[in-house]
Design a protein around this motif. Sequence first.
Motif, short mmCIF file in Angstrom:
data_model
loop_
_atom_site.label_atom_id
_atom_site.label_comp_id
_atom_site.label_asym_id
_atom_site.label_seq_id
_atom_site.Cartn_x
_atom_site.Cartn_y
_atom_site.Cartn_z
N VAL A 95 0.88 -1.17 0.00
CA VAL A 95 0.00 0.00 0.00
C VAL A 95 0.92 1.22 0.00
O VAL A 95 1.63 1.46 0.97
N GLY A 96 0.93 1.92 -1.10
CA GLY A 96 1.88 3.03 -1.25
C GLY A 96 1.27 4.38 -0.98
O GLY A 96 1.97 5.34 -0.70
N ARG A 97 -0.05 4.46 -1.06
CA ARG A 97 -0.74 5.73 -0.96
C ARG A 97 -1.95 5.55 -0.06
O ARG A 97 -2.68 4.57 -0.21
N THR A 109 -4.17 2.89 -2.34
CA THR A 109 -3.84 2.06 -3.48
C THR A 109 -3.33 0.72 -2.97
O THR A 109 -2.82 0.63 -1.85
N VAL A 110 -3.48 -0.30 -3.78
CA VAL A 110 -2.89 -1.62 -3.47
C VAL A 110 -2.14 -2.10 -4.71
O VAL A 110 -2.66 -2.01 -5.82
N ASP A 111 -0.91 -2.55 -4.50
CA ASP A 111 -0.09 -3.14 -5.56
C ASP A 111 0.11 -4.61 -5.19
O ASP A 111 0.65 -4.93 -4.13
N ALA A 154 7.90 -1.96 -4.86
CA ALA A 154 6.84 -2.88 -4.45
C ALA A 154 7.01 -4.27 -5.04
O ALA A 154 6.58 -5.26 -4.45
N LEU A 162 3.81 1.71 6.91
CA LEU A 162 2.36 1.64 6.86
C LEU A 162 1.86 0.29 7.37
O LEU A 162 0.81 0.21 8.01
N ALA A 176 0.90 8.97 3.44
CA ALA A 176 2.14 8.20 3.24
C ALA A 176 2.99 8.93 2.21
O ALA A 176 2.47 9.46 1.24
N GLY A 218 4.28 8.28 -1.60
CA GLY A 218 2.92 8.23 -2.15
C GLY A 218 2.84 7.69 -3.56
O GLY A 218 1.99 8.10 -4.33
N SER A 219 3.72 6.74 -3.88
CA SER A 219 3.65 6.07 -5.18
C SER A 219 2.94 4.74 -5.04
O SER A 219 3.18 4.01 -4.09
N VAL A 220 2.11 4.42 -6.00
CA VAL A 220 1.36 3.17 -5.95
C VAL A 220 2.31 1.96 -5.86
O VAL A 220 2.00 0.97 -5.20
N ASN A 221 3.50 2.05 -6.49
CA ASN A 221 4.40 0.90 -6.53
C ASN A 221 5.66 1.09 -5.69
O ASN A 221 6.71 0.55 -6.01
N ALA A 222 5.54 1.87 -4.61
CA ALA A 222 6.68 2.02 -3.69
C ALA A 222 6.21 1.84 -2.25
O ALA A 222 5.18 2.38 -1.85
N ILE A 223 6.96 1.06 -1.50
CA ILE A 223 6.74 0.98 -0.06
C ILE A 223 7.02 2.38 0.49
O ILE A 223 8.01 3.00 0.12
N PRO A 224 6.13 2.93 1.35
CA PRO A 224 6.37 4.29 1.85
C PRO A 224 7.62 4.35 2.73
O PRO A 224 7.98 3.37 3.39
#
Lengths: 413, 413
Positions: A265-267, A285-287, B228, B240, B270, B273-279
Amino acid sequence: MVEINGSRLEARLDQFAAIGATPKGGVNRQALTEGDRHARRLLTKLALARGFDVFQDQVANLFIRRRGRYDDLPPLMMGSHLDSQPTGGRFDGALGTLSAFEVLESLEDASVETERPIMAVSWTNEEGCRFAPGCMGSMAFSRGSIPGEWYEKTGSDGALFANELKSTIESLPEAPVRALGFPIYAYVEVHIEQGPSLEAEGIPVGVVTGIQGTRWLDIAVKGQTAHAGTTGLAYRRDPLGALTAALAQLYHNIMPSDPDARFTVGRISASPGSVNAIPDEVMCTVDIRHPQPERLDEIEKEVISAITYTADLQHCDVDISRTFEMPPCTFNQNLQEVIIAAAGQLDLEWKGMLSGAFHDALFVNRVAPACMIFVPCHKGLSHNEAEYVDSLHALAGCRLLADTATRLAAYGL
Amino acid sequence: MVEINGSRLEARLDQFAAIGATPKGGVNRQALTEGDRHARRLLTKLALARGFDVFQDQVANLFIRRRGRYDDLPPLMMGSHLDSQPTGGRFDGALGTLSAFEVLESLEDASVETERPIMAVSWTNEEGCRFAPGCMGSMAFSRGSIPGEWYEKTGSDGALFANELKSTIESLPEAPVRALGFPIYAYVEVHIEQGPSLEAEGIPVGVVTGIQGTRWLDIAVKGQTAHAGTTGLAYRRDPLGALTAALAQLYHNIMPSDPDARFTVGRISASPGSVNAIPDEVMCTVDIRHPQPERLDEIEKEVISAITYTADLQHCDVDISRTFEMPPCTFNQNLQEVIIAAAGQLDLEWKGMLSGAFHDALFVNRVAPACMIFVPCHKGLSHNEAEYVDSLHALAGCRLLADTATRLAAYGL
């Protein structure tokens, strides 16, 4: 076994890292920019100097070809990309492209005649950061055409894709333009791992078995905003309470129970976003990643079911949409075996591993046997100016590529 | 028992709701604005027309005084505030202020002579939305001085507090300025519940036993951002994951195990705040409320401990700071008994209840016995243009206030 010139490879990496170099030691060489064109011109110049054929296609993929004994056989192809993220590193893409070129040069140095022709390729716009999607070059190559809607795409800098593509192709008059897509025998790509496992385990090369599939979800949970002080539990419809309950369960279940699964979950955000108000809506969001398509389905169902369940308990509504989907790919088993045999002969410790990120090999794999060789990058850092690959690791990857390529060009799969 | 004029009360509510009326039926009459001054002038005019004394103090609290038989006894005071939120309702504050004034008028209509003087007050800037903090008027009254730093405060519209206060006081030359703070016998405030419970339970009045204490925490959990797809569970430091595990547990424990506790997370985010990055970092706010100070301590400790524990498991760092603290207040027991006795005589069903929100009574309670009477508001909506109070409920609250006031003025506590 062909002898790789490690100091030349290192010098080439430095030479290309100077094109679009950032003050912090990284590279900003986004696709189809002047920097990208500069790198393409340099590679073309180096290739022509060695007497290799150079050509490009309508999506500006750049091909370098060394003739084989049976020159009309489908070529063995190696390569990667030369474009970078805005604050990218020196190795992502460049290492694979320059390793491929080093193999061609080393074969030339040693006057080795291969049965098949061998090619190096630099695919256009792997990163997708200026123009989305990424992997445009390998995607167009594998489908044999450019999707019409790409021409209308506007870049992050406002530039039009059609114009930038045309100017890029025209900036390389030395490389004739040939039709998109042609038969290839196999494709091998060296790339940095972009993750920490090889370094952490002290293993110099990874033989990539496939690329995980990816799904992205946008999740909204809707409740009712109310005063944090005056609203008792019985009167709350708290969407963040619902969402965190579900996420805690999903973090607890998905990855610990399945080593191949990735759940990120990045966002996350809440509105109205007042310290003393229960949110009326939260979104995240979920990846999800997994190498098996059926597990991607299962995990997506598990996510939807957990969130719907906890939202129901809180009398909240749920809105979930899938915003992106990339099916998994499995690389050719025989090709993996050839790489493993070459690693054995080189006395290189290796491990089989999945790629978590997309790569051009994923698309090439749709039209020819493809595989990848990963080398360790320091702390797994990538898409980062601090990206770093030890030169011994770079050399090992290139040696393995050379040995794999000569085996394939001689004996085949 | 003094007879309340229900239609006059309703007409007065309409008359004041017209000052700063919003298109959606609410009120925008923020503290110390022209609208607020307009409302103060109207109340002063109505009071002077009935022969009451009117004065203000240095923080622009507006007092209306009806003489008693023993006029030098400390007065019984009733009231609330006339300022509103930017998109506030017609009743929040106005109901308590105009009910107090209605009691004075009804006593005057009936020529009742009370033992003590009885006063109505409109406290300055209860809402705190233009100039923070809220409850400035009652806070300054209870401490006998204006904190020096208030004068430098800049409003949400850029206005300077010192200037707006001075202009507001000067716009009411009919009301002489007296010193801040004076002895009062007791204080009773009618207010809308701003929560749903009275309406939901079908009870017309609440006798408020106290006001919950409040603590606000800012929580940051810091891990490490990573891809991610490429980063396996063993290599993640996911802040998170840590935060949601703790929040899920806290939502599950705090409120369900203690009906007086309130636990709210209103803001969460977070970064990057990228969908494909761990915060790399997540932050949230926590709003904790409880009527008992020791339970506030315990809950705060529970929050800190849960988050620290789950962050440790994920090798994340935690930074927690307390950004606001308001100790709980318990209203005078005897005063509650007087209100309950009055409700009994009026045959009004009542329940004892806590206030979840701050009110001026909280500060007045520091210098005199204070208590509040809540009336139901539709669906608990407040700080909302749709705020609505049934006129029968408004009348019941005012009757209870009148009966309480006459008892107190005659017999005392």
